[in-house]
Write a protein that holds these residues in place. Structure first.
Motif, mmCIF file in Angstrom:
data_model
loop_
_atom_site.group_PDB
_atom_site.id
_atom_site.type_symbol
_atom_site.label_atom_id
_atom_site.label_comp_id
_atom_site.label_asym_id
_atom_site.label_seq_id
_atom_site.Cartn_x
_atom_site.Cartn_y
_atom_site.Cartn_z
ATOM 1 N N ASP A 1 0.853 -1.187 0.000
ATOM 2 C CA ASP A 1 0.000 0.000 0.000
ATOM 3 C C ASP A 1 0.889 1.237 0.000
ATOM 4 O O ASP A 1 1.554 1.536 1.005
ATOM 5 C CB ASP A 1 -0.906 -0.033 1.234
ATOM 6 N N GLU A 2 0.919 1.951 -1.132
ATOM 7 C CA GLU A 2 1.750 3.157 -1.195
ATOM 8 C C GLU A 2 1.258 4.148 -0.149
ATOM 9 O O GLU A 2 0.073 4.468 -0.083
ATOM 10 C CB GLU A 2 1.694 3.786 -2.586
ATOM 11 N N ARG A 3 2.187 4.631 0.648
ATOM 12 C CA ARG A 3 1.799 5.479 1.779
ATOM 13 C C ARG A 3 1.197 6.803 1.308
ATOM 14 O O ARG A 3 0.295 7.339 1.946
ATOM 15 C CB ARG A 3 3.016 5.723 2.676
ATOM 16 N N SER A 4 1.662 7.342 0.175
ATOM 17 C CA SER A 4 1.174 8.657 -0.253
ATOM 18 C C SER A 4 -0.040 8.563 -1.161
ATOM 19 O O SER A 4 -0.973 9.362 -1.051
ATOM 20 C CB SER A 4 2.299 9.421 -0.965
ATOM 21 N N THR A 5 -0.067 7.585 -2.066
ATOM 22 C CA THR A 5 -1.154 7.536 -3.066
ATOM 23 C C THR A 5 -2.138 6.409 -2.815
ATOM 24 O O THR A 5 -3.202 6.375 -3.426
ATOM 25 C CB THR A 5 -0.574 7.321 -4.467
ATOM 26 N N HIS A 6 -1.745 5.449 -1.985
ATOM 27 C CA HIS A 6 -2.540 4.223 -1.731
ATOM 28 C C HIS A 6 -2.717 3.367 -2.978
ATOM 29 O O HIS A 6 -3.643 2.572 -3.048
ATOM 30 C CB HIS A 6 -3.886 4.553 -1.080
ATOM 31 N N LYS A 7 -1.827 3.557 -3.975
ATOM 32 C CA LYS A 7 -1.792 2.550 -5.040
ATOM 33 C C LYS A 7 -1.401 1.238 -4.363
ATOM 34 O O LYS A 7 -0.470 1.217 -3.531
ATOM 35 C CB LYS A 7 -0.758 2.924 -6.101
#
Lengths: 478, 88
Positions: free
Chosen positions: A170-176
């Protein structure tokens, strides 16, 4: 003129011997055109025969050349880019790019609690922080590389429950995000587990003092209709058993459904099977049989992928064990046969004690330091080998197999004594003369031994510290 | 056999689970003629009939769903682990 005559045949020879130039490969299409790591991609074109490399965005992949016009490849951890196929005739690159979408993979896809797993995601953003979760727990903060790939290794929690779990990036900034399944297992690969016969499943975490009272039967299945059988073993969610009629049965561990069966014949019962390298090995009165753990489905009948005959028949109670990637089979004349688990080829048999003429009656137990020991019939001898050489112990009441805990080996004798291989006889006795001896179990610095009346626990300091009777025996613990 | 601080034995043809520290009876059930095994949170025994016992939370009809992103709570104390660039 003479020079021309001399050189012309040579030139002609060279021309004749020159290999035909390999045709250059070409890529005409690939499908799908986008997907996550691990996707299967079919590449079509020409002159693929003998391909030596298939890359996606410059990263090598696992591939199969199906024909001169078709290659099937598995998408590696890579960034969006062209596909290239290399043969002896050259390299062809696709004009279109394969578009990598967010996806993740775990390696291995099945692991026991506390085991290390490497997880990789691709199709993520470049150089970005990504939380990597095991189910709901944030285990690692990975940072992707310039290709949008994040790869980390972490240890599964000790209390991870058996069964299906999820790894989530889970990308911390974009949540991709990307997600992949992983299976937690605590397989039981041999009677005694881990080949040292200690009877200790060190990875089990779901069953504990607070949950064990809630155990409930989920299935019961008649297993050949006879009480005698091989010790049970388990892997990949399959329980294996062999019976007195020489029938092998593989049951789904969660449902009891028959997955596959085999009929090698002979008396399989009471001879210990072993699971190793995705294969399961059984021993009957004459032969060793090797099967793939996943050799069949829906009750199919499997054939062994090799069978090996032993010159001296294996005794009941003996069986197979494993040390350093080599199978060891016990026999009726006290010899131990090394066996190649891949081919079934026999090594030179050896004795630990040539007086074990009555036949070996337990699987050979191995310790981590190379010591081994086993029980034998006849005048009932326990033979052992350690760095100092061979030794044996004789007891007319009979002896159990040996369980190793670390470098110490333990066994019971039928006159009610728990023995340590170094010669120490533990002062506390089991039921004297009971003949209800069984291989002890060793764990947590404690030796557990059963006789006709109870299970007893021993430590080096206190010797016997409890005896538990819940009914009439025998009380085998391992 | 031993698993997670519990000793499992075949006692009088019944499986018993004992506390490894003092031998207290934690559970008993099924039938057996040899030592049971424990794998994947389940106990198996064989006396000509195989018995399988498991925890309610691990029963085949219990489905463990993959978490959704909204369920995930980042641990802000974690230290970054960098992925090296690919050498092509």
């Amino acid at each position: 003129m003479r020079q021309w005559i001399q050189h012309a045949p040579a030139a002609l020879f060279l021309l004749a011997a020159a290999p035909a130039l390999a045709a250059a490969p070409t890529i005409t299409n690939f499908s799908p055109t986008l997907g996550p790591i691990g996707s299967t991609v079919v590449i079509t074109g020409a002159a693929f025969t003998g391909a030596t490399s298939v890359t996606f965005g410059g990263v090598g992949s696992h591939y199969t050349v199906n024909s001169a016009t078709k290659i099937t490849a598995s998408l590696p951890a890579t960034a969006t880019g062209p596909i290239a196929v290399t043969t002896a005739g050259g390299t062809a690159a696709s004009t279109a790019k394969f578009n990598v979408t967010p996806g993740a993979q775990a390696s291995p896809v099945s692991m026991h609690p506390q085991g290390n797993v490497t997880v990789t995601a691709s199709g993520m953003d470049a150089y970005t922080a990504i939380d990597v979760y095991f189910d709901l727990t944030d285990e690692v903060l990975a940072v992707s590389n310039g290709s949008g790939i994040a790869s980390v290794t972490f240890r599964l929690p000790a209390n991870a429950a058996p069964g299906a779990h999820s790894i989530t990036f889970d990308e911390r900034s974009t949540h991709k995000a990307a997600q992949t399944p992983i299976t937690v297992d605590t397989d039981w690969l041999q009677a005694g587990f881990a080949y040292n016969s200690a009877g200790f499943n060190v990875f089990e975490g779901a069953l504990d003092r607070t949950t064990v009272s809630t155990l409930d039967v989920i299935w019961a299945k008649t297993n050949g209709g006879a009480g005698n059988h091989t010790p049970l073993v388990e892997q990949n969610g399959i329980i294996f058993s062999g019976d007195v009629y020489g029938v092998v049965r593989a049951y789904a561990a969660t449902t009891g459904t028959l997955v596959w069966t085999a009929n090698p014949g002979g008396w399989l019962a009471q001879r210990t099977p072993v699971i190793y390298g995705g294969n399961i090995y059984f021993l009957n009165a004459t032969n060793i049989f090797a099967y793939k753990v996943n050799c069949g489905t829906n009750g199919a009948t499997c054939k062994p992928f090799w069978t090996q005959t032993l010159a001296n028949y294996p005794n009941g109670g003996g069986g197979l064990s494993l040390s350093n990637g080599v199978l060891y089979a016990t026999s009726s004349n006290g010899e131990i046969y090394p066996v190649n688990p891949t081919t079934g080829a026999l090594g030179t048999p050896f004795y630990a004690d040539s007086n074990a003429y009555g036949g070996i009656t337990s699987p050979v137990a191995f310790s981590a330091d190379g010591s081994f020991a086993y029980a034998a019939d006849g005048d009932t001898i326990l033979a052992a080998y350690s760095g100092g050489g061979f030794s044996s112990y004789q007891n007319t009441y009979g002896v159990s197999g040996v369980a190793f805990g670390g470098h110490l080996g333990f066994f019971e004798s039928g006159d009610g004594v728990l023995h340590e291989l170094n010669g120490r006889e533990w002062a506390a006795t089991l039921a004297n003369g009971s003949y209800c001896y069984s291989t002890p179990a060793v764990g947590y610095g404690t030796v557990f031994a059963g006789d006709c009346n109870a299970v007893y626990a021993y430590t080096a300091e206190t010797e016997r510290f409890f005896g538990r009777t819940t009914g009439w025996g025998p009380y085998p613990v391992s | 056999m031993i698993a997670n601080r519990i000793v499992y034995a075949c006692a009088g043809y019944t499986i018993v689970a004992l506390d490894e520290t003092y031998g207290g009876l934690l559970w008993s059930g099924g039938y057996c003629s040899g030592a049971p095994i424990v794998a994947n949170g389940s106990v198996y025994s064989d006396d000509g009939q195989i018995f399988a016992f498991t925890l309610p939370t691990l029963a085949p009809n219990v489905i463990r769903r993959a978490p959704s992103l909204s369920q995930l709570k980042p641990d802000l104390s974690l230290v970054e682990v960098r992925t090296p660039d690919i050498a092509k």
